[in-house]
Design a protein around this motif. Structure first.
Motif, PDB file in Angstrom:
ATOM      1  N   ARG A   2      14.494   7.128 -21.134  1.00  0.00           N
ATOM      2  CA  ARG A   2      13.940   5.985 -22.106  1.00  0.00           C
ATOM      3  C   ARG A   2      14.811   5.012 -22.567  1.00  0.00           C
ATOM      4  N   LYS A   5      11.252   0.743 -22.076  1.00  0.00           N
ATOM      5  CA  LYS A   5      10.229   0.450 -23.048  1.00  0.00           C
ATOM      6  C   LYS A   5      10.301   0.352 -24.481  1.00  0.00           C
ATOM      7  N   ARG A  39      12.809  -2.509 -25.390  1.00  0.00           N
ATOM      8  CA  ARG A  39      12.174  -3.810 -25.110  1.00  0.00           C
ATOM      9  C   ARG A  39      11.101  -4.024 -26.250  1.00  0.00           C
TER      10      ARG A  39
END
Length: 124
Positions: free
Chosen positions: A74, A109, A112
């Motif tokens: 992640r 993700k 971001r």
């Protein structure tokens, strides 16, 4: 925080400078601080956390040196990228044409997503 920073137009340096927003850092966090913070949040000691972080760094360097993409789940991915001079045919391309190497980081993700929730204020 951001500040106004003057920049010339690289296409025409005779034009007057324009001002652009530039992010400014508000301190820093190093491996020692990260190890301390991680140790505080779990049952692992600070020195164990520090050792793991140093080992992670060494292993990332080793893997990138071997041409691998390093996937940290992640967190995101690290990869080596190069820039080179261009040639007309593939046969003319060789290692001596490489002008620059850099490490790319592609955030996951959640990292971001951080960019979507930022708020900005001008530094005084």
């Amino acid at each position: 925080k951001f500040k106004a920073q003057p920049r010339k137009n690289p296409q025409d340096i005779t034009l007057p400078e324009k001002y652009y927003a530039a992010a400014i850092a508000d301190g820093e966090v190093d491996l020692d601080i990260l190890a301390e913070q991680i140790a505080y949040e779990c049952t692992v000691t600070e020195s164990d956390c520090y050792a793991v972080l140093l080992s992670l760094e060494r292993n990332i360097i080793s893997s990138l040196n071997q041409g691998r993409i390093v996937k940290l789940g992640r967190l995101g991915n690290f990869q080596v990228s190069v820039s080179s001079e261009g040639r007309d045919t593939p046969e003319e391309v060789n290692a001596s044409l490489i002008t620059k190497a850099r490490i790319l980081f592609r955030p996951g993700k959640r990292l971001r997503g951080l960019l979507d929730d930022l708020s900005f204020r001008k530094a005084s």
